[in-house]
Enzyme design. Structure first.
Site, mmCIF file in Angstrom:
data_model
loop_
_atom_site.group_PDB
_atom_site.id
_atom_site.type_symbol
_atom_site.label_atom_id
_atom_site.label_comp_id
_atom_site.label_asym_id
_atom_site.label_seq_id
_atom_site.Cartn_x
_atom_site.Cartn_y
_atom_site.Cartn_z
ATOM 1 N N CYS A 15 0.828 -1.213 0.000
ATOM 2 C CA CYS A 15 0.000 0.000 0.000
ATOM 3 C C CYS A 15 0.858 1.257 0.000
ATOM 4 C CB CYS A 15 -0.917 0.026 1.213
ATOM 5 S SG CYS A 15 -2.034 -1.367 1.289
ATOM 6 N N CYS A 52 -2.546 9.116 6.027
ATOM 7 C CA CYS A 52 -1.279 9.047 6.767
ATOM 8 C C CYS A 52 -1.523 9.286 8.263
ATOM 9 C CB CYS A 52 -0.291 10.088 6.256
ATOM 10 S SG CYS A 52 0.188 9.848 4.534
#
Lengths: 153, 407
Positions: A37, A106
């Site tokens: 990912c 994130c």
């Protein structure tokens, strides 16, 4: 895409990069994300006797925003109690680092890493209590289960 | 010579306009500004003459038999659309099948997808680990209803040069038209529509030191004569194949850019290849776990696509922000998917995320290459110190066997 000055600052001077002994019972390790990912965060906390996080370290494979999110998280974690650490939300990281919408994941990953490290720490503590409880009767004679738990703190 | 920052090493994305090109363009903005379609006065004649001169130059670079085979467009995306849709529309009675391959540019792939919605059948051939399509697969894919094969000259991400000559022999023998998106390769690797039996070719000026917003489609006029249905209605410019007032200054610049490429391309490619090899050997020599993506042998001279394992591409780009490069990492795209080209090669997603494309070109210097090699090596080492994956790799943990929690 342009980065905020805070993201740039953290990636150029990442705080608290490193590795704590993952076998230390006072260390909790969280490893989240996947290489496929494009981001993997490893975040570790070391909890002192007083229940405060005395050290936090990270290593991150990822973009600048991922590195900055985990770097910031380690800064925030130091000196906090576990409960305070658990209250850190990804939106706090988004706000502090001024992350654009495409980088919100994130901050989510950083929150997951904190939670994962805390869960690991708690599991270790519970295992330790259990092992003490299991060992205690044999070495010290019959002791009620709850007492061993108490003694362990 | 002192080093100027930032350094441009992204010549596959675009190129600066060569000063010699700019010089030739300038009079056509102010003095010689006529409409090339104005047939009745001196301003129009001057513009038309400039356009025809440019048409000759573009045709010469491609090896066209006649300048009349060059149709000016707004760029390669339009050229690809016009070639594929134009052929599909015109030859609908003859067939309904197109053959292409998976690492084509989106301007080809998405055009094919659009046509599929309209009932056309498209075969997307796989490529090998080196990024090349097997000509035997092309031969196998061609059927009675195949009207067109579209295979690029060279890939924009990995620089892989396709076996176009072999494919051209097959399409010619089978009576099927061959289109090539030649944007990245023209002037840099051998290309010639005659000897390669290419019937349609897309090119654009801004990848060869010309201006943006102008390109061309080569359309063969004999043996066979290729027919197209125009995709834009209007004044019937460009022999009815592409209506719209010609962008004279840009076309003039395109012509000059082609001329420079024709005269200097071979020598320039050798120089750029030497620079690329200097960069590659230094990086591969100084760092472990660096992987070259795409064929080494069949490769554009200026292309270097490397995966720096355990370091994420966008993170690395940020660390070397004084150097303009590109990455196959998902983070640099809006789709959040890593490069479909690298995937097609069988490069794992983790290495796709770690890829950096260096594109070297006309104005790069050995000093720049040395600076970039030093910077990249330093930053990769620094980011690996920061990478949990590198630490795990050094501990001997097989990252393939770790149960990752995808998010």
């Amino acid at each position: 895409m342009s980065y905020s000055t805070k993201v740039i600052e953290h990636t150029e001077n990442p705080r608290n990069v490193g590795t704590l002994d993952k076998n230390d019972p006072n260390v909790g390790t969280g490893l989240v994300g996947a290489p496929a990912c494009g981001d993997v965060m490893r975040l570790q906390i070391k909890v002192g006797d007083g229940g405060l996080i005395e050290d936090a370290r990270f290593k991150t494979f990822g973009c600048g925003s991922a590195i900055a999110s985990s770097s910031l998280a380690t800064e925030w974690l130091k000196g906090k109690t576990i409960d305070q650490a658990e209250a850190i939300r990804n939106v706090d990281i988004v706000t502090e680092l001024d992350l654009p919408p495409v980088k919100i994941h994130c901050s989510v990953l950083a929150e997951d890493a904190i939670k994962s490290a805390i869960a690991d720490f708690r599991a270790k503590q519970a295992a330790r209590r259990d092992s003490v409880a299991a060992v205690a009767p044999a070495s010290e004679g019959p002791v009620p289960h709850g007492a061993a738990r108490e003694a362990q703190g | 010579m002192t080093l100027q920052l930032p350094i441009f090493m992204d010549y596959h994305s675009t190129t600066p306009v060569d000063p010699r090109v700019v010089e030739e363009m300038l009079p056509h903005f102010t003095k010689s500004f006529g409409n090339a379609a104005s047939r009745n006065h001196a301003f129009g004649w001057a513009a038309e003459e400039a356009v025809e001169h440019a048409r000759e130059r573009v045709g010469q670079l491609l090896g066209a038999a006649s300048a009349k085979e060059i149709v000016f467009t707004s760029g390669a995306t339009e050229s690809n659309n016009l070639a594929i849709k134009g052929v599909a529309d015109f030859y609908r009675d003859k067939g309904d099948h197109v053959v292409t391959q998976v690492t084509e540019h989106k301007a080809v792939l998405d055009t094919c997808k659009r046509l599929e919605k309209e009932g056309l059948r498209v075969t997307y051939l796989d490529v090998g680990k080196d990024g090349r399509v097997d000509p035997a697969d092309v031969a196998k894919a061609i059927g009675d209803k195949t009207i067109l094969v579209s295979i690029m000259l060279a890939n924009n991400e990995i620089g892989t040069v396709q076996p176009l000559r072999e494919i051209g022999e097959i399409t010619r023998a089978r009576g099927v038209l061959l289109h090539s998106d030649a944007v990245q390769g023209v002037g840099k690797v051998p290309f010639d529509v005659q000897s390669m039996n290419v019937d349609l070719a897309s090119v654009t000026a801004h990848k060869m030191y010309g201006p943006k917003g102008v390109g061309a489609l080569y359309v063969r006029r004999s043996k066979p004569r290729v027919r197209l249905v125009a995709q834009m209605d209007g004044g019937g410019h460009e022999r009815g194949m592409r209506s719209g007032t010609l962008n004279v200054p840009a076309i003039v610049g395109f012509g000059k850019a082609c001329d420079i490429m024709r005269l200097e391309g071979r020598e320039e490619s050798a120089r750029i290849l030497a620079l690329r090899e200097r960069l590659r050997t230094r990086l591969v020599g100084e760092l472990d776990e660096v992987h070259l993506n795409g064929s080494f042998e069949h490769r554009l001279p200026g292309n270097l696509n490397l995966s720096f394992a355990f370091v994420e591409g966008e993170g690395l780009m940020m660390a070397i922000k004084d150097v303009a490069v590109s990455s196959g990492s998902a983070c640099t795209s809006s789709s959040l998917e890593p490069s479909y080209v690298l995937r097609a090669l069988g490069v794992g997603d983790e290495l796709a995320h770690s890829s950096i494309r260096f594109g070297l070109g006309r104005f790069n210097t050995p000093e720049e290459v040395d600076y970039v090699a030093d910077l990249v090596a330093t930053k990769v080492r620094k980011l690996r110190e920061l990478s949990p994956l590198y630490e795990m790799h050094q501990e001997g943990i097989d990252l393939e066997k770790v149960q990752w929690v995808a998010h």
